[in-house]
Write an enzyme that holds these catalytic residues in place. Sequence first.
Site, PDB file in Angstrom:
ATOM      1  CE  LYS A  10      39.946  31.646   7.504  1.00 43.15           C
ATOM      2  NZ  LYS A  10      39.848  31.689   8.950  1.00 43.15           N
ATOM      3  CE  LYS A  12      29.713  37.783  10.188  1.00 46.34           C
ATOM      4  NZ  LYS A  12      29.580  39.129  10.764  1.00 46.34           N
ATOM      5  CG  ASP A  68      26.377  43.452  13.334  1.00 49.51           C
ATOM      6  OD1 ASP A  68      27.615  43.371  13.319  1.00 49.51           O
ATOM      7  OD2 ASP A  68      25.723  43.404  14.396  1.00 49.51           O
ATOM      8  CG  PHE A 147      31.552  31.320  12.152  1.00 47.27           C
ATOM      9  CD1 PHE A 147      30.765  31.014  11.057  1.00 47.27           C
ATOM     10  CD2 PHE A 147      31.344  32.540  12.787  1.00 47.27           C
ATOM     11  CE1 PHE A 147      29.804  31.892  10.593  1.00 47.27           C
ATOM     12  CE2 PHE A 147      30.374  33.438  12.334  1.00 47.27           C
ATOM     13  CZ  PHE A 147      29.617  33.104  11.238  1.00 47.27           C
ATOM     14  CG  ASP A 150      27.735  27.631  13.158  1.00 45.37           C
ATOM     15  OD1 ASP A 150      26.692  28.291  13.310  1.00 45.37           O
ATOM     16  OD2 ASP A 150      28.465  27.735  12.148  1.00 45.37           O
ATOM     17  CE  LYS A 170      25.966  28.728   9.584  1.00 43.48           C
ATOM     18  NZ  LYS A 170      27.148  29.387  10.153  1.00 43.48           N
ATOM     19  NE  ARG A 176      26.648  35.718   7.885  1.00 43.59           N
ATOM     20  CZ  ARG A 176      26.719  34.767   8.807  1.00 43.59           C
ATOM     21  NH1 ARG A 176      26.785  33.504   8.482  1.00 43.59           N
ATOM     22  NH2 ARG A 176      26.727  35.096  10.075  1.00 43.59           N
TER      23      ARG A 176
HETATM   24  P1  IMP Z   1      29.494  40.306  13.796  1.00 42.91           P
HETATM   25  O1  IMP Z   1      30.699  39.729  13.136  1.00 42.91           O
HETATM   26  O2  IMP Z   1      29.731  41.582  14.496  1.00 42.91           O
HETATM   27  O3  IMP Z   1      28.321  40.317  12.890  1.00 42.91           O
HETATM   28  O4  IMP Z   1      29.187  39.331  14.988  1.00 42.91           O
HETATM   29  C1  IMP Z   1      28.471  38.220  14.738  1.00 42.91           C
HETATM   30  C2  IMP Z   1      28.719  37.205  15.843  1.00 42.91           C
HETATM   31  O5  IMP Z   1      27.484  36.489  15.982  1.00 42.91           O
HETATM   32  C3  IMP Z   1      29.772  36.196  15.440  1.00 42.91           C
HETATM   33  O6  IMP Z   1      31.031  36.535  15.931  1.00 42.91           O
HETATM   34  C4  IMP Z   1      29.236  34.948  16.071  1.00 42.91           C
HETATM   35  O7  IMP Z   1      29.597  34.897  17.417  1.00 42.91           O
HETATM   36  C5  IMP Z   1      27.728  35.123  15.972  1.00 42.91           C
HETATM   37  N1  IMP Z   1      27.224  34.570  14.689  1.00 42.91           N
HETATM   38  C6  IMP Z   1      26.705  35.238  13.632  1.00 42.91           C
HETATM   39  N2  IMP Z   1      26.366  34.405  12.640  1.00 42.91           N
HETATM   40  C7  IMP Z   1      26.686  33.174  13.081  1.00 42.91           C
HETATM   41  C8  IMP Z   1      26.584  31.884  12.478  1.00 42.91           C
HETATM   42  O8  IMP Z   1      26.156  31.690  11.335  1.00 42.91           O
HETATM   43  N3  IMP Z   1      27.009  30.874  13.244  1.00 42.91           N
HETATM   44  C9  IMP Z   1      27.500  31.024  14.497  1.00 42.91           C
HETATM   45  N4  IMP Z   1      27.644  32.197  15.084  1.00 42.91           N
HETATM   46  C10 IMP Z   1      27.233  33.279  14.386  1.00 42.91           C
END
Ligand code: IMP
Length: 196
Positions: A10, A12, A68, A147, A150, A170, A176
């Site tokens: 959520k 994202k 991803d 999250f 961060d 951010k 992203r």
């Molecule tokens: P995904 O959900 O498989 O893409 O895994 C991405 C993981 O990378 C997340 O669970 C976070 O641990 C880390 N991550 C990706 N984008 C961010 C962000 O914007 N802030 C902090 N951690 C992030």
Amino acid sequence: MKWVFATGNKHKVQEIRPLLPDGMELLSLRDIGCDEDLPETGSTIAANSLEKAVYVREKYGYPCFAEDSGLVVPAIDGEPGVYSARYAGTGDAGDNIIKLLARMRGVDDRRAYFVTVFTLAGDGSLEQFEGRADGEITLIPAGEGGFGYDPVFRPKGHDRTFAEMLPDEKREISHRSKAFAQLLIRLKSFENSNKL
Ligand code: IMP
């Protein structure tokens, strides 16, 4: 045109939704009756992004995009990279941070970057868009927002971590948002050709 954002995260969705132009509708996985975990068996961030988009497109029949993302720290061989979400093995963000800070004890080069790859699975087309945010890993966590990693990621040119920033701050500089800006250009061109 309705697009599915194929993510169960959520945070994202919250980052992306305000970037959508008026009139463009975004459906969540829940909206299309998908409550399963999407497959992520690839060995790269780009491969996982592709896998999720293709899976939803083929199984549920909606044009969609997936993303991803991960954190890359070159001084420790690119860790946590594709394993960012499950680095410590528990799926808990706090545990991941503890593991990362322990792994970086005594490492002087703390440069790091977040990367996001979006995959757009439209009608018969597959395209990828990448965005990156450079910065460094702090010595201790700071901030309550955001999250994942961060609290230990301080973007280049700033004196606060992502977790200390307001969501809009951010969003301005995040990996992203940068990847999404490119995707959005493509989404708009689909919208326009649909109107013709
Ligand atoms: P995904 O959900 O498989 O893409 O895994 C991405 C993981 O990378 C997340 O669970 C976070 O641990 C880390 N991550 C990706 N984008 C961010 C962000 O914007 N802030 C902090 N951690 C992030």
